[in-house]
Design a protein around this motif. Structure first.
Motif, PDB file in Angstrom:
ATOM      1  N   HIS A  10     -14.914  -5.323 -55.435  1.00  0.00           N
ATOM      2  CA  HIS A  10     -14.968  -4.278 -56.437  1.00  0.00           C
ATOM      3  C   HIS A  10     -16.259  -3.623 -56.472  1.00  0.00           C
ATOM      4  N   ALA A  11     -16.217  -2.316 -56.447  1.00  0.00           N
ATOM      5  CA  ALA A  11     -17.411  -1.507 -56.504  1.00  0.00           C
ATOM      6  C   ALA A  11     -17.424  -0.292 -57.159  1.00  0.00           C
ATOM      7  N   PHE A  12     -18.424   0.527 -57.259  1.00  0.00           N
ATOM      8  CA  PHE A  12     -18.474   1.745 -58.000  1.00  0.00           C
ATOM      9  C   PHE A  12     -18.888   2.702 -56.804  1.00  0.00           C
ATOM     10  N   ALA A  13     -17.933   3.779 -56.622  1.00  0.00           N
ATOM     11  CA  ALA A  13     -18.261   4.697 -55.628  1.00  0.00           C
ATOM     12  C   ALA A  13     -18.453   6.060 -56.289  1.00  0.00           C
ATOM     13  N   THR A  14     -19.762   6.786 -55.646  1.00  0.00           N
ATOM     14  CA  THR A  14     -20.101   8.026 -56.120  1.00  0.00           C
ATOM     15  C   THR A  14     -19.222   9.177 -55.370  1.00  0.00           C
ATOM     16  N   VAL A  15     -18.728  10.088 -56.253  1.00  0.00           N
ATOM     17  CA  VAL A  15     -18.228  11.277 -55.918  1.00  0.00           C
ATOM     18  C   VAL A  15     -18.992  12.010 -55.104  1.00  0.00           C
ATOM     19  N   LEU A  16     -19.084  12.188 -53.840  1.00  0.00           N
ATOM     20  CA  LEU A  16     -19.860  13.269 -52.906  1.00  0.00           C
ATOM     21  C   LEU A  16     -19.231  14.750 -52.979  1.00  0.00           C
ATOM     22  N   SER A  17     -18.010  14.804 -53.016  1.00  0.00           N
ATOM     23  CA  SER A  17     -17.304  16.051 -52.887  1.00  0.00           C
ATOM     24  C   SER A  17     -15.886  15.964 -53.403  1.00  0.00           C
ATOM     25  N   ASN A  18     -15.375  17.061 -53.950  1.00  0.00           N
ATOM     26  CA  ASN A  18     -13.990  16.968 -54.374  1.00  0.00           C
ATOM     27  C   ASN A  18     -13.477  18.712 -53.997  1.00  0.00           C
ATOM     28  N   LYS A  19     -12.921  18.846 -52.980  1.00  0.00           N
ATOM     29  CA  LYS A  19     -12.510  20.108 -52.567  1.00  0.00           C
ATOM     30  C   LYS A  19     -11.011  20.141 -52.800  1.00  0.00           C
ATOM     31  N   ARG A  20     -10.474  21.399 -53.003  1.00  0.00           N
ATOM     32  CA  ARG A  20      -9.057  21.792 -53.037  1.00  0.00           C
ATOM     33  C   ARG A  20      -8.831  22.185 -51.852  1.00  0.00           C
ATOM     34  N   VAL A  21      -7.669  21.473 -51.216  1.00  0.00           N
ATOM     35  CA  VAL A  21      -7.215  22.028 -49.816  1.00  0.00           C
ATOM     36  C   VAL A  21      -5.825  22.269 -50.066  1.00  0.00           C
ATOM     37  N   GLY A  22      -5.415  23.625 -50.175  1.00  0.00           N
ATOM     38  CA  GLY A  22      -3.894  23.794 -50.559  1.00  0.00           C
ATOM     39  C   GLY A  22      -3.537  23.265 -51.725  1.00  0.00           C
ATOM     40  N   GLN A  23      -2.389  22.530 -51.661  1.00  0.00           N
ATOM     41  CA  GLN A  23      -2.058  22.017 -53.077  1.00  0.00           C
ATOM     42  C   GLN A  23      -2.607  20.469 -53.097  1.00  0.00           C
ATOM     43  N   TYR A  24      -3.397  20.193 -52.552  1.00  0.00           N
ATOM     44  CA  TYR A  24      -4.160  18.738 -52.459  1.00  0.00           C
ATOM     45  C   TYR A  24      -5.606  18.731 -52.881  1.00  0.00           C
ATOM     46  N   HIS A  25      -6.223  17.485 -53.164  1.00  0.00           N
ATOM     47  CA  HIS A  25      -7.607  17.571 -53.233  1.00  0.00           C
ATOM     48  C   HIS A  25      -8.121  16.398 -52.396  1.00  0.00           C
ATOM     49  N   GLN A  26      -9.068  17.096 -51.483  1.00  0.00           N
ATOM     50  CA  GLN A  26      -9.907  16.162 -50.460  1.00  0.00           C
ATOM     51  C   GLN A  26     -11.011  15.562 -51.212  1.00  0.00           C
ATOM     52  N   ILE A  27     -11.268  14.210 -51.408  1.00  0.00           N
ATOM     53  CA  ILE A  27     -12.094  13.772 -52.144  1.00  0.00           C
ATOM     54  C   ILE A  27     -12.819  12.804 -51.125  1.00  0.00           C
ATOM     55  N   LEU A  28     -14.299  13.081 -51.244  1.00  0.00           N
ATOM     56  CA  LEU A  28     -15.142  11.902 -50.485  1.00  0.00           C
ATOM     57  C   LEU A  28     -15.747  11.290 -51.195  1.00  0.00           C
ATOM     58  N   LEU A  29     -15.967   9.815 -51.089  1.00  0.00           N
ATOM     59  CA  LEU A  29     -16.630   8.959 -51.966  1.00  0.00           C
ATOM     60  C   LEU A  29     -17.814   8.211 -51.030  1.00  0.00           C
ATOM     61  N   GLY A  30     -18.983   8.053 -51.635  1.00  0.00           N
ATOM     62  CA  GLY A  30     -20.117   7.381 -50.976  1.00  0.00           C
ATOM     63  C   GLY A  30     -19.670   5.755 -51.381  1.00  0.00           C
ATOM     64  N   VAL A  31     -19.491   5.129 -50.355  1.00  0.00           N
ATOM     65  CA  VAL A  31     -18.759   3.685 -50.584  1.00  0.00           C
ATOM     66  C   VAL A  31     -19.938   2.471 -49.700  1.00  0.00           C
ATOM     67  N   GLY A  32     -20.898   3.163 -49.127  1.00  0.00           N
ATOM     68  CA  GLY A  32     -21.951   2.102 -48.360  1.00  0.00           C
ATOM     69  C   GLY A  32     -21.320   1.355 -47.532  1.00  0.00           C
ATOM     70  N   ASP A  33     -21.797   0.016 -47.315  1.00  0.00           N
ATOM     71  CA  ASP A  33     -21.150  -0.781 -46.216  1.00  0.00           C
ATOM     72  C   ASP A  33     -19.778  -1.353 -46.495  1.00  0.00           C
ATOM     73  N   LEU A  34     -19.099  -0.604 -47.346  1.00  0.00           N
ATOM     74  CA  LEU A  34     -17.446  -0.988 -47.324  1.00  0.00           C
ATOM     75  C   LEU A  34     -16.718  -0.482 -46.438  1.00  0.00           C
ATOM     76  N   VAL A  35     -17.246   0.574 -45.647  1.00  0.00           N
ATOM     77  CA  VAL A  35     -16.525   1.154 -44.414  1.00  0.00           C
ATOM     78  C   VAL A  35     -16.477   0.237 -43.494  1.00  0.00           C
ATOM     79  N   LYS A  36     -17.415  -0.811 -43.509  1.00  0.00           N
ATOM     80  CA  LYS A  36     -17.157  -1.664 -42.057  1.00  0.00           C
ATOM     81  C   LYS A  36     -15.936  -2.472 -42.286  1.00  0.00           C
ATOM     82  N   VAL A  37     -15.434  -2.788 -43.291  1.00  0.00           N
ATOM     83  CA  VAL A  37     -14.080  -3.438 -43.546  1.00  0.00           C
ATOM     84  C   VAL A  37     -12.675  -2.689 -43.635  1.00  0.00           C
ATOM     85  N   CYS A  38     -13.119  -1.416 -43.855  1.00  0.00           N
ATOM     86  CA  CYS A  38     -11.798  -0.659 -44.107  1.00  0.00           C
ATOM     87  C   CYS A  38     -11.145  -0.183 -42.577  1.00  0.00           C
ATOM     88  N   LYS A  39      -9.760  -0.308 -42.712  1.00  0.00           N
ATOM     89  CA  LYS A  39      -9.113  -0.136 -41.307  1.00  0.00           C
ATOM     90  C   LYS A  39      -7.903   0.951 -41.542  1.00  0.00           C
TER      91      LYS A  39
END
Length: 282
Positions: A10-39
């Protein structure tokens, strides 16, 4: 007891960017070391609506990719379509806002230990997690081809990014507004017959996943699919996301997509029983 989700945080992630790409949104979150266990194939459960929200349940979103950089540290990319109230709230979040998340959740795609011919098949914005998967597969020496499909060209997510991620890319739309006219599943039979596919990774609508499973039936091609069954809790408690799946003993059980999935062996899912009430054995 299953080990799935034991690494979730359980964590709090910071929205680094939120871009509209066509009909969708590309959202980039800052999550720190959590990336090491995501697959590739994992998902994240997000508390939506803010502190005063009536949307009690978290919303599940597939993780498109994770990365580490000197500028932002560990980042997690999400692709969302602002359809329901939860996704509309997420897509409205400005840069700098904090998002309450639980991740990584669910099973991931199985990565081969030796180079294989991989075919990635995506439908609509459901194809987004396949881009991160393509990068992992290519780093393992695999040949990676991709098929993207949708009803219309506007629903194809980031076709140029797809071209950069794989060895070859073909696009199919039912109305012919982008790529070739037809369904994304149409070329699969010929590719299998040509011996150019060892494993298929798919992500998209359930109808597409079912069709691919039928095409691979009786072949040596493995089909790993990320199912799109609606999830409520995302952690295996509520039992709303169950699917009929055949086990090694031949018995069909109702398994939870959030715990035993979302990535499953397409050959084991009993697609003809999806949506039906299971019979209770006496």
């Amino acid at each position: 007891m299953t080990s799935i989700n034991r690494g979730a945080t359980h964590a709090f992630a910071t929205v680094l960017s939120n871009k509209r790409v066509g009909q969708y949104h590309q959202i980039l979150l800052g999550v720190g070391d959590l990336v090491k266990v995501c697959k590739p194939g994992n998902f994240v459960a997000i508390k939506v609506g803010g502190d005063s929200s009536r949307m009690i349940l978290r919303r599940a979103f597939a993780i498109s990719r994770v990365a580490e950089s000197t500028s932002f540290g560990g980042t997690m990319e999400l692709i969302a379509a602002p359809h329901g109230s939860g996704s509309q709230w997420l897509c409205s979040q400005p840069e700098g806002s904090e998002i309450d998340i639980v991740a990584p959740l669910g099973t991931a795609f199985g990565i081969p230990t030796s180079p294989v011919n991989a075919l990635l098949v995506g439908g609509g914005y459901g194809s987004a997690p396949l881009f991160g998967l393509a990068e992992v597969l290519k780093s393992r020496g695999c040949k990676v081809d991709m098929l993207l499909g949708a009803s219309t060209g506007g629903k194809i997510y980031a076709p140029m990014e797809g071209k950069r991620s794989v060895n070859s890319l073909k696009i199919y739309t039912e109305d012919g507004t982008m790529g070739q006219t037809g369904r994304v599943t149409e070329p699969i039979v010929d590719l299998i017959k040509a011996g150019s596919v060892d494993v298929i990774y798919s992500c998209g609508p359930m109808g597409m996943l079912s069709a691919i499973s039928k095409l691979t039936e009786g072949t040596d091609v493995v089909h790993q699919c990320a199912v799109e069954e609606a999830m409520a809790c995302g952690i295996g408690i509520c039992m709303t996301c169950v699917l009929p799946v055949k086990g090694s003993d031949g018995q069909v059980s109702m398994l939870r997509s959030c715990i035993d999935g979302p990535v499953m062996d397409g050959a084991d899912v009993q697609w003809h029983l999806v949506g039906q009430t299971p019979q209770v054995q006496q």
